[in-house]
Design a protein around this motif. Structure first.
Motif, PDB file in Angstrom:
ATOM      1  N   ASN A 746      12.083  -3.354 -11.935  1.00 50.47           N
ATOM      2  CA  ASN A 746      10.983  -3.961 -11.041  1.00 50.47           C
ATOM      3  C   ASN A 746      11.420  -4.776 -10.008  1.00 50.47           C
ATOM      4  O   ASN A 746      10.672  -5.316  -9.099  1.00 50.47           O
ATOM      5  N   ALA A 747      12.844  -4.850  -9.662  1.00 52.92           N
ATOM      6  CA  ALA A 747      13.320  -5.656  -8.444  1.00 52.92           C
ATOM      7  C   ALA A 747      14.873  -4.991  -8.365  1.00 52.92           C
ATOM      8  O   ALA A 747      15.515  -4.597  -9.278  1.00 52.92           O
ATOM      9  N   TYR A 771      13.577  16.772 -11.234  1.00 54.55           N
ATOM     10  CA  TYR A 771      13.759  15.259 -11.085  1.00 54.55           C
ATOM     11  C   TYR A 771      13.408  14.868  -9.620  1.00 54.55           C
ATOM     12  O   TYR A 771      13.997  15.230  -8.688  1.00 54.55           O
ATOM     13  N   THR A 772      12.306  14.104  -9.565  1.00 58.75           N
ATOM     14  CA  THR A 772      11.901  13.552  -8.035  1.00 58.75           C
ATOM     15  C   THR A 772      11.489  11.985  -8.122  1.00 58.75           C
ATOM     16  O   THR A 772      10.550  11.750  -9.143  1.00 58.75           O
ATOM     17  N   VAL A 773      11.848  11.367  -7.058  1.00 60.14           N
ATOM     18  CA  VAL A 773      11.693   9.887  -6.879  1.00 60.14           C
ATOM     19  C   VAL A 773      11.262   9.869  -5.453  1.00 60.14           C
ATOM     20  O   VAL A 773      11.908  10.206  -4.516  1.00 60.14           O
ATOM     21  N   LYS A 774       9.952   8.949  -5.336  1.00 61.10           N
ATOM     22  CA  LYS A 774       9.518   8.886  -4.010  1.00 61.10           C
ATOM     23  C   LYS A 774       9.068   7.275  -3.733  1.00 61.10           C
ATOM     24  O   LYS A 774       8.571   6.862  -4.682  1.00 61.10           O
ATOM     25  N   LEU A 775       9.724   6.736  -2.783  1.00 59.49           N
ATOM     26  CA  LEU A 775       9.498   5.244  -2.388  1.00 59.49           C
ATOM     27  C   LEU A 775       8.638   4.997  -1.185  1.00 59.49           C
ATOM     28  O   LEU A 775       8.956   5.689  -0.299  1.00 59.49           O
ATOM     29  N   TYR A 776       7.585   4.021  -1.219  1.00 56.77           N
ATOM     30  CA  TYR A 776       6.731   3.762  -0.352  1.00 56.77           C
ATOM     31  C   TYR A 776       6.843   2.244   0.014  1.00 56.77           C
ATOM     32  O   TYR A 776       7.046   1.619  -1.041  1.00 56.77           O
ATOM     33  N   ASN A 777       6.434   1.873   1.197  1.00 55.54           N
ATOM     34  CA  ASN A 777       6.141   0.726   1.415  1.00 55.54           C
ATOM     35  C   ASN A 777       4.556   0.197   1.230  1.00 55.54           C
ATOM     36  O   ASN A 777       3.885   0.982   0.689  1.00 55.54           O
ATOM     37  N   TYR A 807       7.343  -3.017  -3.078  1.00 55.13           N
ATOM     38  CA  TYR A 807       7.375  -1.417  -2.584  1.00 55.13           C
ATOM     39  C   TYR A 807       6.888  -0.856  -3.932  1.00 55.13           C
ATOM     40  O   TYR A 807       6.917  -1.319  -5.011  1.00 55.13           O
ATOM     41  N   VAL A 808       6.486   0.467  -3.738  1.00 54.53           N
ATOM     42  CA  VAL A 808       5.750   1.343  -4.548  1.00 54.53           C
ATOM     43  C   VAL A 808       6.882   2.485  -4.963  1.00 54.53           C
ATOM     44  O   VAL A 808       7.271   3.138  -4.103  1.00 54.53           O
ATOM     45  N   TYR A 809       6.744   2.972  -6.295  1.00 62.09           N
ATOM     46  CA  TYR A 809       7.395   4.176  -6.398  1.00 62.09           C
ATOM     47  C   TYR A 809       6.534   5.230  -7.385  1.00 62.09           C
ATOM     48  O   TYR A 809       5.698   4.690  -7.956  1.00 62.09           O
ATOM     49  N   THR A 824       4.686   5.632 -12.378  1.00 65.47           N
ATOM     50  CA  THR A 824       4.235   4.982 -11.023  1.00 65.47           C
ATOM     51  C   THR A 824       4.213   3.584 -11.322  1.00 65.47           C
ATOM     52  O   THR A 824       4.076   3.137 -12.601  1.00 65.47           O
ATOM     53  N   GLY A 825       4.452   2.930  -9.979  1.00 63.53           N
ATOM     54  CA  GLY A 825       4.533   1.297 -10.366  1.00 63.53           C
ATOM     55  C   GLY A 825       5.228   0.802  -8.992  1.00 63.53           C
ATOM     56  O   GLY A 825       5.232   1.391  -8.017  1.00 63.53           O
ATOM     57  N   ASP A 826       5.395  -0.506  -9.149  1.00 63.07           N
ATOM     58  CA  ASP A 826       5.981  -0.999  -7.880  1.00 63.07           C
ATOM     59  C   ASP A 826       7.313  -1.964  -8.385  1.00 63.07           C
ATOM     60  O   ASP A 826       7.634  -2.096  -9.534  1.00 63.07           O
ATOM     61  N   PHE A 827       8.060  -2.282  -7.153  1.00 68.36           N
ATOM     62  CA  PHE A 827       9.253  -2.970  -7.528  1.00 68.36           C
ATOM     63  C   PHE A 827       9.307  -4.118  -6.247  1.00 68.36           C
ATOM     64  O   PHE A 827       8.735  -3.914  -5.183  1.00 68.36           O
ATOM     65  N   THR A 828      10.375  -4.943  -6.495  1.00 63.25           N
ATOM     66  CA  THR A 828      10.310  -6.022  -5.492  1.00 63.25           C
ATOM     67  C   THR A 828      11.626  -6.026  -4.970  1.00 63.25           C
ATOM     68  O   THR A 828      12.724  -5.902  -5.608  1.00 63.25           O
ATOM     69  N   LEU A 829      12.011  -6.170  -3.439  1.00 64.28           N
ATOM     70  CA  LEU A 829      13.251  -6.274  -2.786  1.00 64.28           C
ATOM     71  C   LEU A 829      13.459  -7.859  -2.410  1.00 64.28           C
ATOM     72  O   LEU A 829      12.579  -8.369  -1.876  1.00 64.28           O
TER      73      LEU A 829
END
Length: 831
Positions: A746-747, A771-777, A807-809, A824-829
Motif C-alpha cells: 500500500n506504499a 501477468y500485467t501491472v498498470k499504474l495510474y496517477n 496512485y492507483v494500480y 485493483t487498489g491504490d498505494f501511496t508514494l
C-alpha cells in the motif's frame, strides 16, 4: 576608291590616291632587250595602264620609269644605277577576243613604253634589268593582299661568250584581249618571235613583286625606298590558284609549250593575274627568258556568236573530224587550208575532211549569226599514217619462244607487255599489240599467240593379281586429226595387249606439237591374308601374325606397325594390308576384352558402430584377397576406411574393386531433465535444428512441441545421413506448486535508501503465464505497464521524480492453478 556602275563593265581597276601614289593603275607589262652592238643593248619596258579607272596622279607619276641593273653573280646594283627612263605613248589598245559581242564593255587599256640604250661590260655573270612598281589592283581575285602587292618586270641578259653570240629577247607578238567572257572559250596566239632564231618554249609561271604601299616607286633612296635585289620575290596565290591554274576555268587555262597557243574557258567573274614566260634555248641550253605579267578581267557577257573549234596539235592520218566548239552560230564555213584547192571547204557543223598529204595547214572557221560573223584561225599539222604490221596469228608448241620485231623504225615503241624496245620475245598465250610513235603519232597492230598445250592421255593401266592369261584393250586420246605411235609400232588410238609390261604411246597434234604417255600392265600371284578376331583379358597383349613368308612383301597394320607381326593390348577394330609386287590384300579383325564379372557394390555408411561381413561369391571366382593381405572369400568389417579386394574371375582375368566405408555418430539429442511445473506453464520442447525428420510421442513431426499436459514426452530424430537418436522427459504438472495469489503493497519510499525504493516488488514465481501491472496517477493517466514480476516503477515520470501522493494500480494474472485473477487498489508514494 571607285565603284563599277555600268551594267556591262567587265572589270574595275580601283585607284587609291596617296601621298606616294601607290595607286592601282597598272594592268601588266614585260621587260625586253635588243642587242644593238658589241656589249650595247636597247632596254625596253612595255607597260599597260587602266585608262578608264586608273588614278590620273599615279599615271602622271609614271612619266618616268626607274630601271635598276644588277650583277648576275653578286646580285649588287651596278654603279650609276638606278636610272630614270622617259616614257613614250600612249597607244590605245582596243583589241577584243569577240567580234559579235552584243554590248561592248566599258574597258580601256593604254600601252606605254620606255626605252634606253646601255653599255654593259662583258661578264660571264650576266645582268638583271628590273622595273619595280606598287601596287596591284586591290580587287584581284587570285592572289593574297593584292592591294599591297607590287609588280616587278625584269629580264636577264646573258654573256655572249656562253652561247657564241650576244642575245636579244624573244618578243611577244600580240597582247591578250582587254577582257574575257565567262563560259566562252579564249583561244589566243600568245607566241613570240626571236631575232636570234632560238628555240622557244612557253610556260605559265608565278608573277613577281616589287615595291610596297609605303615605297611604291623605289629608287634606292631613303625617301622612296630601295629596289629589291635578285633573286626577286613572287606573289602568293590564294587557295585554289597556282601558276598552272590562275583562273577559274573548265577546261582550265593551258599554254602549248611549243606554239604558245593559250586556251581557257573562264567560269567565274573576277580579275586574275597571269604569268607567262617564253624561254629561249640554243643548242639545248637555256639562254634567256621573257616574262609577261598581265591582268585578265572576266565578266558575264552577252555575245551573239563565237567561232571556235578544238585545235589538235597533230592530226594522225589524213582523215579527221573537226570538233566545233562555237556558240550562238546559225551557219558555218570551213576552209581546211589546202593550197590551190577549191574543194577544201565545208558548211556543216562538224565536218570530216581528208587531207591529200602530210604537212602544215591553216584551218579557218567562220561562224555566222544574222549579219554578224566571227572567225577562228589555227594551224594544224597532218602526219602521214604509218602501217604497223605484226605477223599473223600464230600457234606454238610448249617451250617454244617467238621473237616478234617491228617492221618500222620509230621514235618510240610500246608493247602491250610494257616493253619499249623494237622487238618482243613471246613465251605465253595472249593477244599482243605494238604501238609505234612517229612524228608525234602512235599507230598500232595486234596479233594473237596461242600455245598448243594438248597432251596425249593413255588409258588402261591394269594390275592382274592372278596367274590366268588375259587380253586387255588400252587406248590413247589427243586432239582431232592427231597421229599416234605405240611402242608396239601400232599407229591406231586403241590396241589390244596380252603381256604384262609398260606400253608407250607417242602423239603428234595437227600443229606438230609432240607429247608422250604410257600404260602399265602388271601381273602377280594373288595375295592371301586372313587374321581371326581375338579376345583377351583387360590390358593383356594379343599377338597377331599375317603368316606371310615372302620377304619382298610390304605389310602395314592400321596402327602404324610395319612387319609380319603386330602386338597390341588396345581393344578395337584393326586391318592389315599386304602388298607383294603390284598386288595387295587387306583383312580386318577385332581385338576385344573379356567383360568384367563382379563389383563389390556401393560405398557403405554406418551409424554409431560397424560389425558386418563382406563376401565375394560370383560363380567361378577364386583367389580373393582383401586389403592385399587377407585371403578369404569373406571379410569382417569393423572399422571405417577403404576396403580393397582382388580376385580372378571365371576366365582367369584379374579383377579388383574397392569401396569406401564411413562411420557417423548418432544425432545429439537432449530434451532436458524430468521436472515439476505449475498447471499454467506450457514449456516448449526442442529436438534441435537440421534433422531430416522428427517423430514425437503424439505423432507430431515438427522440430518443437508444446508440453501442455503431464506425462512422459519422447521424440525420435533422423539426420541427413540416416542416423537416428531418441530421448524423453517426464513432466509433472501441479496446481499448488507455487502460491497463486499476489500481494500489492500500500506504499513505497523511492528515496534510494535501499528499502522499498521500487513498486510493487512482487515475488511471483509462476513463469510463462499471463501477468500485467498498470499504474495510474489520480487523474487516470497511465504511468507504467509491466508484463513481468521483474519490472517495477522507480517513482519517476520521464526522468523527473513523481510527487508524493496516492496512485492507483490494476493487476491481471494467471496463477499456478491456471485460473485468471484481477486486483485493483491504490498505494501511496512517500519520500
Amino acid at each position: 576608291m571607285y565603284k563599277c556602275a555600268l551594267k556591262y563593265l567587265l572589270f574595275c581597276l580601283f585607284s587609291v590616291g596617296t601621298s606616294k601614289l601607290s595607286a592601282t593603275h597598272i594592268v601588266g607589262g614585260e621587260m625586253t632587250y635588243q642587242r644593238t652592238g658589241t656589249n650595247t643593248y636597247k632596254i625596253r619596258l612595255d607597260l599597260y595602264i587602266d585608262c578608264l579607272n586608273g588614278n590620273s596622279q599615279a599615271i602622271a607619276s609614271d612619266a618616268t620609269a626607274i630601271f635598276g641593273i644588277f650583277n648576275g653573280n653578286t646580285k649588287k646594283i651596278l654603279s650609276g644605277y638606278p636610272i630614270s627612263v622617259s616614257r613614250k605613248g600612249p597607244l590605245r589598245v582596243q583589241k577584243t577576243n569577240y567580234n559579235c559581242i552584243a554590248v561592248a564593255p566599258n574597258a580601256c587599256v593604254d600601252h606605254y613604253w620606255y626605252e634606253t640604250n646601255v653599255t654593259l661590260p662583258p661578264t660571264l655573270d650576266g645582268y638583271y634589268v628590273s622595273f619595280q612598281r606598287c601596287c596591284r589592283n586591290g580587287t584581284i581575285s587570285n592572289i593574297v593582299n593584292p592591294g599591297l602587292a607590287g609588280a616587278n618586270y625584269w629580264a636577264f641578259i646573258p654573256d655572249s661568250r656562253l652561247f657564241g653570240k650576244e642575245n636579244s629577247s624573244a618578243v611577244f607578238t600580240e597582247l591578250p584581249p582587254n577582257f574575257l567572257c565567262t563560259n566562252t572559250p579564249l583561244k589566243f596566239d600568245h607566241s613570240a618571235k626571236d631575232a636570234d632564231g632560238d628555240s622557244l618554249v612557253y610556260e605559265l609561271i608565278t608573277p613577281y613583286t616589287g615595291g610596297d604601299d609605303v615605297n611604291p616607286r623605289p629608287n634606292n633612296t631613303n625617301t622612296n625606298g630601295f629596289l629589291q635585289t635578285p633573286p626577286f620575290s613572287q606573289i602568293t596565290w590564294n587557295t585554289g590558284y597556282s601558276a598552272s591554274n590562275p583562273i577559274n576555268g573548265s577546261p582550265q587555262m593551258t599554254i602549248d609549250p611549243k606554239t604558245g597557243f593559250l586556251t581557257v574557258v573562264p567560269t567565274k567573274v573576277g580579275q586574275f593575274v597571269v604569268g607567262i614566260v617564253v624561254k629561249e634555248y640554243r643548242k639545248g641550253k637555256l639562254v634567256s627568258q621573257t616574262i609577261r605579267d598581265y591582268q585578265f578581267n572576266v565578266q558575264s557577257c552577252v555575245i551573239d556568236v563565237v567561232a571556235s573549234y578544238f585545235v589538235p596539235k597533230i592530226i594522225c592520218g589524213f582523215k579527221y573530224q573537226f570538233v566545233n566548239q562555237s556558240s550562238g552560230a546559225q551557219r558555218y564555213h570551213w576552209d581546211f587550208g589546202v593550197t590551190n584547192s577549191n574543194t577544201d571547204t565545208s558548211n556543216i557543223s562538224k565536218p570530216i575532211f581528208t587531207y591529200p598529204k602530210a604537212g602544215k595547214y591553216k584551218v579557218k572557221l567562220i561562224a555566222y549569226k544574222n549579219k554578224c560573223l566571227d572567225s577562228f584561225l589555227a594551224e594544224i599539222e597532218v602526219v602521214e599514217p604509218a602501217i604497223v604490221k605484226l605477223p599473223n596469228d600464230t600457234i606454238l608448241c610448249p617451250g617454244d619462244k617467238y621473237k616478234v620485231k617491228s617492221n618500222l623504225k620509230a621514235d618510240a615503241y610500246s608493247w602491250s607487255t610494257g616493253l619499249q624496245t623494237d622487238s618482243l620475245t613471246i613465251t605465253k598465250d595472249g593477244s599482243y599489240w605494238l604501238g609505234i610513235t612517229v612524228n608525234g603519232c602512235t599507230w598500232y597492230d595486234t596479233m594473237k599467240v596461242t600455245y598448243d598445250r594438248a597432251i596425249i592421255q593413255a588409258n588402261g593401266d591394269t594390275i592382274y593379281c592372278s596367274d590366268d592369261l588375259f587380253s586387255r584393250k588400252i587406248s590413247a586420246t589427243l586432239t582431232l586429226n592427231s597421229r599416234y605411235l605405240w611402242s608396239t609400232f601400232e599407229s591406231t588410238a586403241d590396241i589390244v595387249v596380252a603381256k604384262a609390261k609398260k606400253y608407250y604411246v607417242f602423239g603428234t597434234t595437227e600443229n606438230g606439237c609432240k607429247s608422250t604417255d604410257s600404260v602399265l600392265i602388271a601381273q602377280s600371284s594373288p595375295v592371301i591374308v586372313l587374321i581371326s578376331d581375338t579376345t583377351v583379358c583387360l590390358n593383356n597383349n594379343a599377338f597377331f601374325d599375317s603368316k606371310i613368308a615372302d620377304p619382298s612383301a610390304t605389310i602395314k597394320w592400321s596402327n602404324g606397325v610395319v612387319g609380319k607381326t603386330m602386338i597390341t593390348n588396345v581393344p578395337q577394330k584393326y586391318f592389315v594390308n599386304v602388298k607383294i609386287g603390284f598386288c595387295s590384300k587387306s583383312d580386318t579383325f577385332t581385338l576385344t576384352n573379356f567383360p568384367r564379372e563382379y563389383y563389390l557394390g556401393k560405398d557403405l555408411r554406418y551409424c554409431n558402430k560397424i560389425d558386418t561381413f563382406l563376401t565375394v561369391n560370383f560363380p567361378g571366382t577364386k583367389n580373393v584377397v582383401w586389403n592385399n593381405e587377407i585371403s578369404a572369400s569373406t571379410f569382417r568389417l569393423t572399422a571405417p576406411g577403404i576396403v580393397k579386394a582382388s580376385w580372378l574371375n571365371s576366365k582367369n582375368c584379374p579383377e579388383s574393386d574397392s569401396i569406401v566405408v564411413q562411420l557417423f555418430p548418432n544425432p545429439n539429442l537432449n530434451l532436458g531433465r524430468d521436472t515439476a511445473l505449475c498447471v499454467s506453464e506450457k514449456p516448449i520442447l526442442d529436438a534441435g535444428a537440421g534433422m531430416q525428420s522428427y517423430l514425437w510421442h503424439n505423432g507430431s513431426r515438427e522440430q518443437t512441441l508444446i508440453a501442455r499436459d503431464s506425462g512422459l514426452h519422447w521424440v525420435e530424430v533422423k539426420d541427413w545421413i540416416g542416423c537416428k537418436s531418441r530421448d524423453s522427459v517426464l513432466i509433472n504438472k501441479k496446481k499448488n506448486l507455487f502460491p497463486s495469489d499476489i500481494f500489492m503493497p500500500n506504499a513505497f519510499t523511492p528515496n534510494d535508501d535501499g528499502l522499498n525504493d521500487l513498486y510493487p516488488m512482487i515475488h511471483f514465481k509462476v513463469k510463462g503465464s499471463l501477468y500485467t501491472v498498470k499504474l495510474y496517477n489520480r487523474w487516470g493517466e497511465k504511468l507504467a505497464d509491466y508484463t513481468s514480476p521483474d519490472m517495477n516503477w522507480d517513482g519517476t515520470i520521464n526522468g523527473i521524480q513523481a510527487p508524493e501522493g496516492v496512485y492507483v494500480y490494476s493487476v491481471n494474472w494467471i496463477g499456478c492453478d491456471n485460473y485468471m485473477r484481477t486486483l485493483t487498489g491504490d498505494f501511496t508514494l512517500l519520500r
